[in-house]
Design a protein around this motif. Structure first.
Motif, short mmCIF file in Angstrom:
data_model
loop_
_atom_site.label_atom_id
_atom_site.label_comp_id
_atom_site.label_asym_id
_atom_site.label_seq_id
_atom_site.Cartn_x
_atom_site.Cartn_y
_atom_site.Cartn_z
N LYS A 20 43.92 -11.73 -34.32
CA LYS A 20 43.92 -11.64 -35.79
C LYS A 20 43.66 -10.22 -36.26
O LYS A 20 44.20 -9.80 -37.29
CB LYS A 20 42.91 -12.62 -36.39
N TYR A 24 46.17 -8.30 -38.91
CA TYR A 24 45.76 -7.91 -40.26
C TYR A 24 45.40 -6.43 -40.41
O TYR A 24 45.40 -5.92 -41.54
CB TYR A 24 44.59 -8.78 -40.72
N ASP A 202 41.44 -18.37 -39.52
CA ASP A 202 42.66 -17.81 -40.10
C ASP A 202 43.30 -18.85 -41.03
O ASP A 202 43.72 -19.93 -40.58
CB ASP A 202 43.64 -17.41 -39.01
N SER A 390 36.91 -15.67 -43.52
CA SER A 390 38.29 -15.56 -43.07
C SER A 390 38.48 -14.39 -42.11
O SER A 390 37.76 -13.38 -42.19
CB SER A 390 39.25 -15.41 -44.25
N ARG A 391 39.44 -14.49 -41.22
CA ARG A 391 39.76 -13.41 -40.29
C ARG A 391 40.28 -12.18 -41.04
O ARG A 391 40.07 -11.05 -40.61
CB ARG A 391 40.82 -13.87 -39.29
N ARG A 392 40.96 -12.40 -42.14
CA ARG A 392 41.49 -11.29 -42.92
C ARG A 392 40.33 -10.42 -43.43
O ARG A 392 40.38 -9.19 -43.38
CB ARG A 392 42.32 -11.80 -44.09
#
Length: 421
Positions: A20, A24, A202, A390-392
């Motif tokens: 991830k 991102y 994610d 979140s992974r973002r």
């Protein structure tokens, strides 16, 4: 980005962290170059996540062997071939491959990630050779007083840990407890060398899993899912199985009221032997690995999700926990109430927690959890806490850290010297 855990490896939730980041970071101005191991070094592979690697991210798979499979004769191999771990041969292939990648693509920073110690060994070597800033993603503590169990391995892993902490520009950990432990272990180092970037989930993967179709929990017995590795020590299910056996013998539970699936344990033989020992085969089953999004869909449709985390991992949080939070299903957590895993769950509004090593407490909690679910009163993670994990968001944290370490005068000088070379 030096990462052993990367597609096509399968069977470990640790893959998602680096994958991830690779997805991102480009959105935050950083293009990852991934140095991983040749797939022959993996025990299990699958192509279901290869499509998640962005086309612009170059992946170099360097020479690597698994000493236990490739260098063993009659099931035995010299210990030296597995120090600090069974993939030390990756260092032989990873250093020249990484050096070539760094120079050809004019990389500005190095990132290596645990839990394979050889990844940090490669990172240390490349850092020494180039002078580039180095972020070591430690995740969890590499050593404990009795971990790794073998004292020779523990000595070597401890050496890699010391060198990493002493030489890396920043040390990234996934829990506050791990940072506290490292600060106490290395009190002479500046406190700001240690940085918290937690694991996460994610949202896009969950959206895709939901698009596959998620079945609502079926009527009948409560179905609990444990998705991921069941480590013999860190997630030892023995006391849980003993508790289930006693509840089953009393008639307090049965196949008509409770069913537990342990998905992709990586230790099926051991777990099955314990299931047989405690006579709980009618309610507990081991299930094989499935594609990642299929596993997420299973979580979304489960009656409940099971966490196993022993007290010897109080400074660790299973990466899978963040996906459990996003699934927003009732969570039964068998973990030390004073550990970081329990603290994260309580912060999310989940308090159905009992110690993994206390049979009486487990029995009581199982019955209470079943009652809460049946009555529709089981606590669910709060949406605000879920959204923050979140992974973002974690990737943006890493991008900011990369901006910081490459903006220093020392980093600028190192890049200038590298350009001249």
């Amino acid at each position: 980005m030096i990462a052993y855990h990367f597609p096509p490896l399968r069977g470990s939730s640790g893959i998602q962290r680096t994958l991830k980041f690779a997805q991102y970071l480009p959105q935050a101005g950083w293009l990852p170059l991934v140095l991983s191991a040749h797939p022959r070094a993996y025990q299990q592979t699958g192509d279901d996540q290869l499509k998640d690697i962005p086309a612009e991210v170059e992946v170099k798979r360097a020479f690597a062997l698994d000493s236990a499979r490739h260098l063993a004769i009659g099931g035995r191999y010299p210990r030296f071939f597995a120090l600090p771990d069974r993939w030390v041969s990756w260092w032989l292939g990873g250093v020249p491959a990484g050096l070539s990648l760094l120079k050809r693509r004019r990389a500005q920073a190095i990132f290596s990630t645990y839990p394979i110690a050889t990844a940090h060994l490669i990172g240390l070597t490349l850092h020494k050779l180039t002078g580039l800033p180095w972020i070591a993603d430690m995740r969890d503590p590499m050593t404990e007083p009795h971990y790794p169990p073998n004292p020779v391995v523990r000595k070597w892993v401890g050496w890699v840990e010391r060198k990493t902490v002493q030489h890396a520009t920043r040390i990234v950990c996934t829990t506050p407890g791990t940072i506290e432990k490292y600060r106490k272990r290395y009190p002479d180092l500046p406190a700001d060398r240690f940085v918290l970037i937690e694991n996460g989930f994610d949202e896009e993967n969950f959206t895709e899993a939901e698009a596959q179709g998620v079945a609502a929990p079926a009527p009948g017995p409560l179905h609990l899912i444990h998705s991921g590795i069941v480590y013999p020590s860190e997630r030892d299910p023995t006391v849980l199985f003993e508790a289930l056996g006693e509840l089953l013998a009393r008639g307090a539970i049965g196949p008509d009221t409770l069913r537990i699936t342990l998905r992709a344990t990586a230790h099926d033989e051991l777990v099955n032997s314990l299931i047989e020992k405690y006579g709980i085969g009618s309610i507990v089953q081991v299930a094989p690995h499935v594609a990642y999004r299929t596993a997420l869909a299973e979580m979304l449709g489960a009656g409940g999700l099971l966490v196993l985390q022993a007290s010897n991992c109080n400074q660790q949080i299973p990466a899978k926990l963040y996906e459990y939070l996003r699934a927003r299903r009732p969570i039964l957590a068998l973990t030390d109430p004073i550990g970081d895993t329990a603290a994260t769950l309580r912060a999310a509004g989940v308090d159905t927690i009992a110690p993994l090593d206390n049979k009486e407490a487990i029995m009581e909690m199982i019955l209470n959890f079943m009652r809460l679910v049946a009555e529709g009163r089981a606590p669910l993670p709060t949406p605000s806490v879920v959204a923050a994990n979140s992974r973002r968001a974690r990737s943006l944290q890493l991008a900011a850290l990369l901006d910081e370490v490459t903006a220093s005068p020392a980093a600028a000088m190192a890049r200038a010297q590298e350009a001249v070379r």
